[in-house]
Design an enzyme around this catalytic site. Structure first.
Site, PDB file in Angstrom:
ATOM      1  N   GLU A   1      -8.816  -2.591  -0.227  1.00  0.00           N
ATOM      2  CA  GLU A   1      -8.164  -1.421   0.363  1.00  0.00           C
ATOM      3  C   GLU A   1      -8.164  -0.226  -0.591  1.00  0.00           C
ATOM      4  O   GLU A   1      -8.314   0.919  -0.163  1.00  0.00           O
ATOM      5  CB  GLU A   1      -6.739  -1.773   0.790  1.00  0.00           C
ATOM      6  CG  GLU A   1      -6.654  -2.636   2.030  1.00  0.00           C
ATOM      7  CD  GLU A   1      -6.963  -4.101   1.770  1.00  0.00           C
ATOM      8  OE1 GLU A   1      -7.186  -4.845   2.746  1.00  0.00           O
ATOM      9  OE2 GLU A   1      -6.993  -4.499   0.583  1.00  0.00           O
TER      10      GLU A   1
ATOM     11  N   HIS B   1       1.801  -9.694   8.774  1.00  0.00           N
ATOM     12  CA  HIS B   1       1.080  -9.022   9.858  1.00  0.00           C
ATOM     13  C   HIS B   1       2.020  -8.302  10.821  1.00  0.00           C
ATOM     14  O   HIS B   1       1.643  -8.035  11.960  1.00  0.00           O
ATOM     15  CB  HIS B   1       0.224 -10.033  10.640  1.00  0.00           C
ATOM     16  CG  HIS B   1      -0.872 -10.640   9.835  1.00  0.00           C
ATOM     17  ND1 HIS B   1      -0.672 -11.747   9.050  1.00  0.00           N
ATOM     18  CD2 HIS B   1      -2.167 -10.282   9.667  1.00  0.00           C
ATOM     19  CE1 HIS B   1      -1.799 -12.064   8.446  1.00  0.00           C
ATOM     20  NE2 HIS B   1      -2.734 -11.184   8.801  1.00  0.00           N
TER      21      HIS B   1
END
Length: 356
Positions: A91, A161
């Protein structure tokens, strides 16, 4: 104004992620509009952005085959792998590359697969993207950077998540934070974010990818950033939220109306910079405010809204500002229904605030 989708549905994450391309197809064509779910609206916005600006690039983990939620379906086939491409699982590298690409005058549309994994890129966003323009006295910038990422509850995502990290980035001058509530809003706000001259983090409520469906104009349109929308007018209490939480708040408003309580509901849309004037005008009318979001209550953006409105409307408030938010715990798996702000929690807070 009914938002028109169900908050909870028993779907597995696997089934959400493995939808076929056919499910991205549209139907009910009418007057230049099509019935789209939120995922399809995002996909349509990305196609328009790529069509209208040859300097636009889409990149991130797995985006070339459509992404885990299928939002980038068809882009690589249409625009080629030089403009739509997969990245390593890094990321920090995704955002760092996006900053460099945008600094060269391009439109960099980076995808972080889940907002929970945006934190490795935190330094790049906070110390590079947000400050790029200001450290040079506006001689150069990376305003063409847009970071898309799914956020929030999904039914069973658990610790890694389902998080809502928007408040971390609302503390950072130099970037904008945008969260849509529906397909029509998602398309218009995403196109505005991509074309805005500032870096934008665009949080997409993953719960609504398949559940939120409405008529969306097929043409290229943009919706203004930093302008809140009054979804329903009322006289007794103001409710403020964003993203998927708006549907829950809408249900609470409907139930409150049955008990004689008139609620005004506002979708903030852009969290930074947020539309204080619209919220202030509403609270001066109703005398009460309730803010709801999925993120933990401590340090959540609801605290900023509360503090600002108390400063601006202190003499008009008839009750303390109420916050109905997630709990100060890691996001749970099996206990998610106890963690997220529900219709009944909001309704109880509405009645408590009105009867204060």
């Amino acid at each position: 104004m009914a938002i028109g989708f169900t908050r909870y549905a028993k779907r597995s994450l696997l089934s959400i992620c493995s939808q076929s391309k056919r499910e991205l197809s549209t139907h009910l064509e009418q007057d230049g509009k099509k019935s789209l779910n939120l995922c399809s609206a995002i996909n349509q916005a990305l196609h328009i952005a790529m069509d209208t600006d040859p300097r636009s690039y889409v990149f991130g983990e797995d985006v070339s085959f459509g992404g885990v939620f299928r939002c980038t379906t068809g882009l690589a086939e249409r625009y080629g792998k030089s403009r739509v491409f997969n990245t390593p699982l890094c990321e920090q590298g995704i955002v760092g590359f996006g900053i460099g690409l945008a600094a060269m005058g391009n439109r960099a549309i980076a995808e972080i697969q889940f907002a929970d994994y945006i934190f490795p890129a935190f330094d790049q966003i906070v110390n590079e993207a947000a400050k790029f323009r200001y450290r040079s006295g506006n001689q150069f910038n990376c305003g063409g950077l847009t970071i898309r990422t799914p956020y929030g509850a999904v039914g069973h995502g658990g610790h890694y998540h389902s998080q809502s990290p928007e408040a971390f980035f609302c503390h950072v001058p130099g970037i904008k934070v945008v969260i849509p509530r529906s397909p029509r809003e998602a398309k218009g706000l995403l196109l505005s974010s991509i074309r805005d001259p500032n870096p934008v983090i665009f949080f997409e409520p993953k719960w609504l990818y398949r559940l939120a469906v409405e008529e969306v104009a097929e043409d290229d349109y943009m919706l203004p950033l930093s302008e809140a929308e009054v979804l329903r007018e009322g006289s007794d209490i103001t409710l403020v939220g964003w993203g998927a939480q708006l549907s829950v708040m809408e249900q609470a408003c409907n139930d409150a109306e049955k008990e004689g309580i008139s609620c005004e509901l506002i979708d903030l849309k852009t969290l930074i910079p947020w539309d204080k004037e619209t919220v202030e005008a509403s609270v001066k009318k109703t005398g009460r405010l309730l803010v709801s979001h999925e993120a933990p209550v401590t340090g959540g953006f609801g605290a900023e809204i509360s503090a600002s409105i108390v400063e601006r409307c202190f003499l008009r408030l008839e009750a303390p500002v109420a916050r109905v938010c997630g709990l100060d715990t890691p996001f749970p798996l099996v206990y998610e229904p106890f963690y997220v702000p529900t219709k009944n929690k909001i309704l109880d807070a509405i009645k408590s605030t009105v009867n204060y």
